[in-house]
Design a protein around this motif. Sequence first.
Motif, short mmCIF file in Angstrom:
data_model
loop_
_atom_site.label_atom_id
_atom_site.label_comp_id
_atom_site.label_asym_id
_atom_site.label_seq_id
_atom_site.Cartn_x
_atom_site.Cartn_y
_atom_site.Cartn_z
N GLU A 74 0.99 -1.03 0.13
CA GLU A 74 0.59 -0.42 0.09
C GLU A 74 0.80 0.87 0.10
O GLU A 74 0.60 2.81 -0.99
N LEU A 75 1.85 1.15 0.41
CA LEU A 75 2.58 2.42 0.60
C LEU A 75 3.78 2.74 -0.72
O LEU A 75 3.30 3.79 -1.22
N LEU A 76 4.58 1.42 -1.20
CA LEU A 76 4.66 1.99 -2.57
C LEU A 76 3.60 1.71 -3.52
O LEU A 76 3.88 2.97 -4.27
N ALA A 77 2.84 1.69 -3.86
CA ALA A 77 1.38 1.93 -4.14
C ALA A 77 0.98 3.56 -4.14
O ALA A 77 1.05 4.26 -5.55
N ALA A 78 0.85 3.71 -3.33
CA ALA A 78 0.34 5.38 -3.16
C ALA A 78 1.58 6.75 -3.16
O ALA A 78 1.78 7.53 -3.57
N MET A 79 3.33 5.74 -3.41
CA MET A 79 4.11 6.84 -3.21
C MET A 79 4.68 6.71 -4.64
O MET A 79 4.77 7.55 -5.60
N ARG A 80 3.95 5.59 -5.39
CA ARG A 80 4.08 5.56 -6.96
C ARG A 80 3.33 6.77 -7.66
O ARG A 80 3.78 7.11 -8.20
N ASP A 81 1.97 6.90 -6.86
CA ASP A 81 1.03 7.76 -7.15
C ASP A 81 1.73 9.34 -7.01
O ASP A 81 1.16 9.79 -7.68
N LEU A 82 2.35 9.38 -5.88
CA LEU A 82 2.73 10.80 -5.60
C LEU A 82 3.93 11.33 -6.14
O LEU A 82 3.86 11.90 -6.78
N ARG A 83 4.24 10.51 -6.75
CA ARG A 83 5.69 10.55 -7.74
C ARG A 83 4.92 11.15 -9.06
O ARG A 83 5.32 12.03 -9.78
N GLU A 84 4.03 10.00 -9.34
CA GLU A 84 3.16 10.79 -11.12
C GLU A 84 2.78 11.73 -10.94
O GLU A 84 3.39 12.83 -11.82
#
Length: 311
Positions: free
Chosen positions: A67-77
Amino acid sequence: MVRWLIVAALVGVVASVLWQELRYLHARRDVVHDAQPLIYSGRAFHVVTFLSFSSRGSDADVANDAELLAAMRDLREASEAGAEGRVVYAGKIALNALASKQLVERFAGEVPWSAVLLTQFASRAAADRVLASDRYRDVLARFGQAYSCGMQRSAWVNLGIPVVLLGKRIAQVLSGAPSYFPFVPAAESDPAIEVRAAQLLRSRDDGARAVVVVNLIRQGSAANAEADRRYTGQMFGMMAEGVHGPMHVGVAIPLVPGDRFDRVALVYYPGVQYFADMMRSRFYRGIVGDKQLSDTQASITIPILDRLDRL
């Protein structure tokens, strides 16, 4: 003859500097997974963002890695939308070592920060546009708490840090200074340090090669600053021998009205075990009292930008 000796000396200096820069570039790219360009425009503006999935509880009360990595990926995008931003460092927090008094007051309590992103924007105006965009705000809302601080980071100053460390290492060798390694444990254990070391060592496997301490710094009085320089000088001596040290150093530009930080620094150390051994060492216990700041947020992170790349 003298002319050739001078030329040979200059060639040796240039070769040594290039060798040192390449060593630190290897650490930046292959160990810390840091994507910061070595040379960039003076208009570039950096933003360091602390993120938490929960506004309460302990550091362990965060969402799972997926969950953390998915949210950080989306924030990065969202940060990189429109090619105005580029995330250059991402880290999962293994230990919030020191909590900023300013942030404790702002959030009405100590926040269990979960992760950090460092983003480079083309300019301050570009950063303001992205941070205010609906897409960015929507993703940010998935986190329980978030805090961002701007930074003006000189490419030349940061390129010069490995050269300064090389100079210190040469001076150590020529003077016959004793080695900092292996760390000698302090004569008496400190319960507070032991608790922090134990918490940090839970991330021993993920952080086997590198940790990066993300610091927001508010300087103290002139006496504090003098003591802190002594601390920094000793730490730089250790870093010069251990081939690690600051990756990002810059002037803090607070984005939240009323906040007062002076500097931002992201400092690389070669692994969780190394850092835990340092915390418990006679060397560190002997100098840490000179780390005198008015306020600081210091979070120890595990590099994960490479994991975001694979999502």
